[in-house]
Design an enzyme around this catalytic site. Structure first.
Site, PDB file in Angstrom:
ATOM      1  N   SER A   1      36.727  36.948  36.599  1.00 15.96           N
ATOM      2  CA  SER A   1      37.785  37.298  37.475  1.00 15.96           C
ATOM      3  C   SER A   1      38.910  35.989  37.396  1.00 15.96           C
ATOM      4  O   SER A   1      39.286  35.694  36.084  1.00 15.96           O
ATOM      5  CB  SER A   1      37.359  37.350  38.980  1.00 15.96           C
ATOM      6  OG  SER A   1      38.456  38.092  39.519  1.00 15.96           O
TER       7      SER A   1
ATOM      8  N   ARG B   1      42.356  41.197  52.766  1.00 15.58           N
ATOM      9  CA  ARG B   1      41.066  41.251  52.047  1.00 15.58           C
ATOM     10  C   ARG B   1      40.586  42.864  51.870  1.00 15.58           C
ATOM     11  O   ARG B   1      39.679  42.970  51.065  1.00 15.58           O
ATOM     12  CB  ARG B   1      40.066  40.429  53.023  1.00 15.58           C
ATOM     13  CG  ARG B   1      38.743  40.439  52.734  1.00 15.58           C
ATOM     14  CD  ARG B   1      38.599  39.687  51.192  1.00 15.58           C
ATOM     15  NE  ARG B   1      37.401  39.429  51.075  1.00 15.58           N
ATOM     16  CZ  ARG B   1      36.876  38.557  49.883  1.00 15.58           C
ATOM     17  NH1 ARG B   1      37.622  38.184  49.156  1.00 15.58           N
ATOM     18  NH2 ARG B   1      35.723  38.325  49.702  1.00 15.58           N
TER      19      ARG B   1
ATOM     20  N   ASP C   1      34.315  48.651  36.461  1.00 18.35           N
ATOM     21  CA  ASP C   1      35.443  47.768  37.332  1.00 18.35           C
ATOM     22  C   ASP C   1      36.816  48.486  37.532  1.00 18.35           C
ATOM     23  O   ASP C   1      37.357  49.189  36.342  1.00 18.35           O
ATOM     24  CB  ASP C   1      35.616  46.416  36.341  1.00 18.35           C
ATOM     25  CG  ASP C   1      36.549  45.509  36.848  1.00 18.35           C
ATOM     26  OD1 ASP C   1      37.060  45.492  37.943  1.00 18.35           O
ATOM     27  OD2 ASP C   1      36.113  44.122  36.480  1.00 18.35           O
TER      28      ASP C   1
ATOM     29  N   HIS D   1      33.817  45.452  40.016  1.00 15.07           N
ATOM     30  CA  HIS D   1      34.185  44.256  39.457  1.00 15.07           C
ATOM     31  C   HIS D   1      33.291  42.966  39.977  1.00 15.07           C
ATOM     32  O   HIS D   1      32.939  41.948  39.277  1.00 15.07           O
ATOM     33  CB  HIS D   1      35.545  43.956  40.108  1.00 15.07           C
ATOM     34  CG  HIS D   1      36.192  42.478  39.784  1.00 15.07           C
ATOM     35  ND1 HIS D   1      36.645  42.190  38.616  1.00 15.07           N
ATOM     36  CD2 HIS D   1      36.550  41.424  40.270  1.00 15.07           C
ATOM     37  CE1 HIS D   1      37.123  40.913  38.373  1.00 15.07           C
ATOM     38  NE2 HIS D   1      37.044  40.701  39.702  1.00 15.07           N
ATOM     39  N   ASP D   2      32.860  42.976  41.160  1.00 17.18           N
ATOM     40  CA  ASP D   2      31.824  41.970  41.651  1.00 17.18           C
ATOM     41  C   ASP D   2      30.533  42.031  41.026  1.00 17.18           C
ATOM     42  O   ASP D   2      29.918  41.233  41.462  1.00 17.18           O
ATOM     43  CB  ASP D   2      31.672  42.199  43.078  1.00 17.18           C
ATOM     44  CG  ASP D   2      32.752  41.474  43.981  1.00 17.18           C
ATOM     45  OD1 ASP D   2      33.804  40.879  43.229  1.00 17.18           O
ATOM     46  OD2 ASP D   2      32.923  41.646  45.054  1.00 17.18           O
TER      47      ASP D   2
END
Length: 381
Positions: A142, A212, A310, A340-341
């Protein structure tokens, strides 16, 4: 011999001033870092692997990448000296907006805008300060992947290899848009105070939590979120009443509220804005050449890893890197519903890929590490 911190303990290294890419000056910088494993070699030939954390990460890579760093793991600390710094502009020990300004008070709005290149330039200054001229590898995902890519572009003689994970060659308009929306959520909070909320109030906690929430939806996969929550109501609540009531939530709303609260408890809003702005400025071609020409000029051996689901950095962006970088070791796909994580959660796949990376860097000659060190303890001549 470099002057390194005690293994596993947080340490602080002063590195002096730094002039940013855009012409600002950050004074009296302190870099927070941790290291694991024993340093072997010298300033130019050694067993150092530099880990680059993501946006809200910190120095404790052995915690957030615990399945991959340690004795016998992919990044074997009985073999490698693993170092992770907190990025400039961060809030985990390195100088950032919440740090004390040399002229008094907090940096706040006086903290200059920084780029990914600035992050790397500061980290290079850190390595110079502790007596390391070259590392064996740089690995990051990232925002850490963007830093890794810039390491290979800016300082090709300072690393033997790079592993770039879940990032693109430049910020896309979509990425800038979604990231700017997060910045806007923070800066529109009345408690932002132009970035100078330190000592005035608790800060823009509502805006940071909202940022967030937006970000987390791009970190996770659509399939994973839907399979976990679907249209289920939060236990004891009813989001289908006659009138909309923000206290009556779907389960996914409760989950995102929780993610926002967790970040507010551990992260500074000023740092979030500064680092997100740095991601907006990510462009490996800026001032160099066309995008593909800039990538082709990078000759550091590089492994590229992407995630099939992602949303934030779609897999086609890693395919683009692999087609155009000047020296690609290999290209790999993490298959996961997580999105993505996945590079932080799919330990089994990442373990295999990082072991593969180490092997390729060493021409497949396990267990030597590519510059003559035998993990059993002998230096091979």
């Amino acid at each position: 011999m470099p002057d390194l911190a005690t293994p596993g303990l947080l340490a602080y290294q002063p590195i002096g001033d730094y002039e940013t890419e855009a012409g600002g000056t950050i004074l009296d910088i302190t870099i927070a870092y941790q290291r694991w494993g024993t340093f072997q070699g010298d300033a130019d030939t050694n067993n150092v692997i530099l880990i680059e954390h993501a946006l809200t990460g910190d120095t404790d890579a052995a915690e957030w990448w615990g399945g991959l760093i340690g004795p016998g793991k992919a990044l074997d600390t009985e073999r490698w000296c693993v170092i992770c710094t907190n990025v400039i502009g961060g809030c985990s020990g390195t100088t950032g907006p919440a740090s004390e300004h040399p002229d008094g008070g907090k940096w706040g709005s006086r903290f200059p805008a920084t780029s990914i290149r600035d992050q790397v330039g500061v980290e290079k200054q850190f390595l110079d300060a502790i007596g390391i001229n070259r590392v064996h590898a740089v690995i990051g995902g990232s925002m850490g992947g963007a830093r890794t890519l810039e390491w290979a572009a800016m300082y090709p003689d300072a690393l033997d290899a790079a592993c770039v994970i879940a990032v693109s060659a430049r910020a896309s308009a979509w990425q800038i848009g979604i990231q700017s929306a997060q910045i806007s959520a923070i800066t529109r909070d009345p408690d932002w105070h132009g970035g100078d909320y330190y000592g005035v109030c608790e800060g823009p906690v509502t805006g940071l939590a909202a940022a967030r929430r937006i970000a987390h939806l791009t970190y996770r996969g659509e399939m994973e979120i839907d399979e976990r929550f679907g249209t289920t109501a939060q236990q004891g609540e009813n989001p289908l009443g006659e009138f909309r009531d923000p206290s009556q939530r779907f389960a996914v709303d409760s989950y995102l509220d929780y993610q926002g609260r967790k970040l507010v408890e551990r992260f500074d809003a000023g740092s979030y804005v500064a680092l997100t702005e740095a991601l907006n400025r990510h462009d490996v071609s800026r001032g160099r050449a066309t995008l593909n020409q800039a990538l082709y000029s990078i000759k550091v051996p590089t492994m590229v890893i992407g995630v099939d689901t992602d949303i934030l950095y779609p897999f086609h962006q890693q395919e683009h890197l692999s087609r155009n970088l000047g020296n690609v070791l290999s290209m790999h796909k993490l298959v996961s519903p997580v999105g993505h994580d996945a590079f932080l959660t799919e330990d089994r796949q990442m373990d295999r890929l990082l072991r593969r990376f180490i092997s390729l860097v060493n021409d497949g000659r396990e267990p030597t590490d590519g510059f003559g060190h035998d993990p059993e303890g002998a230096w091979i001549i």
